[in-house]
Write a protein that holds these residues in place. Structure first.
Motif, PDB file in Angstrom:
ATOM      1  N   THR A 155     -18.700 -11.223   0.702  1.00 24.26           N
ATOM      2  CA  THR A 155     -17.305 -11.229   1.170  1.00 24.26           C
ATOM      3  C   THR A 155     -17.015 -12.682   1.819  1.00 24.26           C
ATOM      4  OG1 THR A 155     -17.266  -9.038   1.041  1.00 24.26           O
ATOM      5  CG2 THR A 155     -15.513 -10.010   2.373  1.00 24.26           C
ATOM      6  N   ASN A 156     -17.856 -12.767   2.821  1.00 28.95           N
ATOM      7  CA  ASN A 156     -17.757 -14.174   3.841  1.00 28.95           C
ATOM      8  C   ASN A 156     -17.879 -15.227   3.051  1.00 28.95           C
ATOM      9  OD1 ASN A 156     -17.497 -12.301   5.983  1.00 28.95           O
ATOM     10  ND2 ASN A 156     -19.716 -12.521   6.621  1.00 28.95           N
ATOM     11  N   PHE A 157     -18.686 -15.521   1.997  1.00 29.64           N
ATOM     12  CA  PHE A 157     -18.751 -16.632   1.519  1.00 29.64           C
ATOM     13  C   PHE A 157     -17.614 -16.829   0.419  1.00 29.64           C
ATOM     14  CE2 PHE A 157     -19.563 -18.885  -2.727  1.00 29.64           C
ATOM     15  CZ  PHE A 157     -20.239 -20.078  -2.092  1.00 29.64           C
ATOM     16  N   THR A 158     -16.841 -15.687  -0.204  1.00 27.38           N
ATOM     17  CA  THR A 158     -15.790 -15.916  -0.925  1.00 27.38           C
ATOM     18  C   THR A 158     -14.652 -16.008  -0.026  1.00 27.38           C
ATOM     19  OG1 THR A 158     -16.769 -14.269  -2.260  1.00 27.38           O
ATOM     20  CG2 THR A 158     -14.383 -14.577  -2.477  1.00 27.38           C
ATOM     21  N   LYS A 159     -14.710 -15.767   1.285  1.00 28.26           N
ATOM     22  CA  LYS A 159     -13.336 -16.022   2.156  1.00 28.26           C
ATOM     23  C   LYS A 159     -13.455 -17.624   2.394  1.00 28.26           C
ATOM     24  CE  LYS A 159     -12.746 -11.714   4.184  1.00 28.26           C
ATOM     25  NZ  LYS A 159     -12.579 -10.743   5.428  1.00 28.26           N
ATOM     26  N   LYS A 160     -14.684 -18.302   2.111  1.00 28.47           N
ATOM     27  CA  LYS A 160     -14.565 -19.769   2.824  1.00 28.47           C
ATOM     28  C   LYS A 160     -14.136 -20.482   1.495  1.00 28.47           C
ATOM     29  CE  LYS A 160     -18.860 -19.130   5.615  1.00 28.47           C
ATOM     30  NZ  LYS A 160     -20.228 -19.499   5.917  1.00 28.47           N
ATOM     31  N   LEU A 161     -13.848 -20.043   0.546  1.00 32.83           N
ATOM     32  CA  LEU A 161     -13.206 -20.756  -0.551  1.00 32.83           C
ATOM     33  C   LEU A 161     -11.795 -21.033  -0.694  1.00 32.83           C
ATOM     34  CD1 LEU A 161     -15.569 -19.256  -3.342  1.00 32.83           C
ATOM     35  CD2 LEU A 161     -15.851 -21.744  -2.720  1.00 32.83           C
TER      36      LEU A 161
END
Length: 563
Positions: free
Chosen positions: A330-336
């Motif tokens: 989730t955190n990785f996806t939010k950085k995009l």
């Protein structure tokens, strides 16, 4: 591989070239994990050959079928503006290329640059038939980041010791889950963590103090993957051929169908060590999966006259997230985030003409008469969108639409929301049966669409990477639990949302996307976990022609395959 270029007669400011490729579908004997098998390949290569073009180029790619299987090729992420005949999914935009036949895919790359890929789009043939599709910027147009010293495609796949076609054929016949792969691969190689595979290891040799662009593609059939390089940081600069605001990370998450470009800055001097680059699955479902790790090796060129031996150097291993680390995902996806710059604007639709709500998930079909099935409670596994499991037609939807012969092929009444509302992520309903049909969602030209895709807990919540053909879309929001139409839109990002062609619907959650239906034709949308697609987690959009000549679907080519 046959390949040559001709100049197009275009104005100087718009000049591209026509690039010709020949892809021959042939059987090839390939050995991995001490298992040798004859399998379907392109030009005898596994993975298949690299296709390279520039933004604005026209591609003429002749695909000739020399194997017993029917074949089609999909150019994953190419928008195919008005050229839906070249998109490639079997029985959606074309009938398959049959044994001894050929077909020329003809399309122009308009307004796109970056890393995409191509793959077979029929049954499970994309397990071996796939390769990189690299679109360079126009001449004298720089990247919006540091120019790399070198560019390296890294494509993840899966290896099956047995024939994947036999695996899915058996699973569909018995109604149970298919057998999982025997290994993951990097550029077709499983690496030293698997038995009998040390010699089949991808090795990337680098120089100290240089920046490398890794063009990463997840071509695995059924698994999202974590990837990391020991003792190195990666800078994400692009996703699905869209530049993003750069950010640093030790690990990336990439779902089947997605691409991610990262910059790897090597250490300033020879480190006296080698480094594993590894990938393993991110798992959200309750079914079986390939719980293994693929590894390649990052090697530094040793100094001249050095006495170092690669064999004697320490080998460092990265630490990957846990298999079910949804928090990291989730955190990785939010950085995009999109660049949203003057040069690369984010044209997210701010007004919405049509709002749709699609439930995404698993379910069941009744067992065939006089047969014993291995699905839940003696049923067959199925998957659906709005509880409709897609039934593959016997004719191509695009041809049926174009020639006005849709009667009996498809129905234009795909539901805009589920027929039955329930607590999607709570206790599942007792009835897990799905409906079955070939339905399309019809959109007038230039309709702006907001689509909410909601995961369901029927037979277990699970992440679903959804791929939309013919369009990029903006991911304006996502969350866990049931989507709340009163509260959640207030948090939508309409400033710099990531623009993609494949997005993960979170396990036990939802994702909101927006796109403009400015491309006439019939466009497939499906889960990129091949097992879910095989079970029917797919549907199609029919975008009607606009009023102007440049808003109409081009006529079909003369060599379009016949069913």
């Amino acid at each position: 591989m046959g390949f040559f270029i001709t100049l197009c007669l275009l104005p100087q400011h718009a000049q591209g070239v026509t690039r010709h490729y020949e892809l021959n579908i042939t059987m090839q004997s390939v050995t991995r994990l001490c298992h040798t098998k004859s399998m379907v390949t392109v030009n005898g290569q596994f993975p298949g050959p690299r296709i390279v073009a520039r933004e604005g180029d026209r591609l003429l790619i002749k695909v000739s079928n020399h194997v017993p299987n029917n074949i089609t090729i999909h150019w994953h992420g190419i928008r195919q503006l008005r050229s839906g005949w070249a998109d490639g999914p079997a029985y959606i935009t074309q009938c398959p290329i049959q044994t001894g036949q050929s077909y020329v895919y003809n399309f122009t790359i308009t307004g796109q640059r970056g890393t995409l890929w191509w793959h077979a789009h029929i049954s499970w043939l994309r397990s071996t038939v796939y390769g990189p599709l690299i679109i360079l910027p126009k001449h004298n147009v720089p990247y919006p980041f540091q120019k790399p010293y070198k560019e390296v495609p890294i494509i993840f796949g899966e290896w099956f010791n047995t024939d994947p076609e036999a695996i899915i054929s058996q699973a569909l016949r018995t109604g149970g889950g298919p057998n999982v792969s025997d290994a993951y691969t990097i550029n077709g190689l499983p690496g030293p963590l698997y038995n009998c595979s040390k010699k089949d290891t991808f090795k990337m040799k680098v120089k100290p103090g240089k920046t490398y662009l890794l063009r990463m593609i997840n071509a695995a059939l059924n698994d999202e993957l974590f990837f990391s390089i020991a003792n190195h940081t990666l800078t994400v600069v692009e996703a699905d051929a869209i530049y993003v605001k750069p950010f640093e990370t030790d690990t990336i998450l990439i779902t089947p169908g997605q691409t991610t470009n990262v910059l790897l800055k090597t250490k300033p001097s020879f480190p006296g060590a080698t480094f594993f680059m590894t990938a393993r699955p991110y798992v959200t479902g309750q079914g079986t999966f390939d719980n293994s790790t693929v590894a390649g090796i990052l090697e530094y060129e040793s100094p001249i006259h050095s006495s170092f031996s690669i064999k004697n150097l320490p080998l460092f291993k990265p630490t990957l997230p846990h298999l079910n680390d949804t928090s990291f995902a989730t955190n990785f996806t939010k950085k995009l985030r999109s660049l949203a710059s003057q040069e690369f604007p984010t044209n997210v639709p701010d007004r919405v003409d049509e709002r749709f709500f699609f439930t995404i998930g698993l379910g069941t079909n009744p067992c065939d008469q006089n047969q014993t099935c291995q699905g839940p409670n003696g049923t067959k596994f199925a998957a659906s969108v709005n509880n409709i499991s897609f039934v593959q037609p016997n004719a191509a939807l695009l041809q049926a639409h174009f020639f006005g012969q849709s009667n009996g092929v498809y129905r234009p009444d795909f539901p805009i929301n589920p027929f039955h509302w329930f607590n999607y992520t709570g206790n599942p309903p007792n009835n897990t049966m799905v409906g079955n049909g070939t339905k399309v969602m019809v959109l007038p030209f230039n309709t702006s669409v907001e689509l909410i895709m909601q995961d369901t807990s029927i037979l277990g919540a699970e992440s679903h990477p959804l791929h939309l053909h013919g369009f990029n879309f903006f991911v304006v929001g996502q969350g866990f639990g049931n989507y709340d139409p009163n509260k959640d839109p207030k948090n939508f990002n309409l400033v710099d949302p990531i623009e993609r062609n494949t997005v993960g619907v979170p396990s036990g959650g939802w994702v909101a996307i927006r796109f403009l239906a400015d491309n006439p034709g019939v466009w497939f949308m499906h889960c990129h976990l091949e097992v879910h697609t095989s079970w029917g987690l797919k549907m199609a959009w029919l975008v009607l022609d606009g009023k102007l000549p440049n808003q109409k679907l081009l006529p079909p080519p003369s060599d379009l395959p016949k069913c």
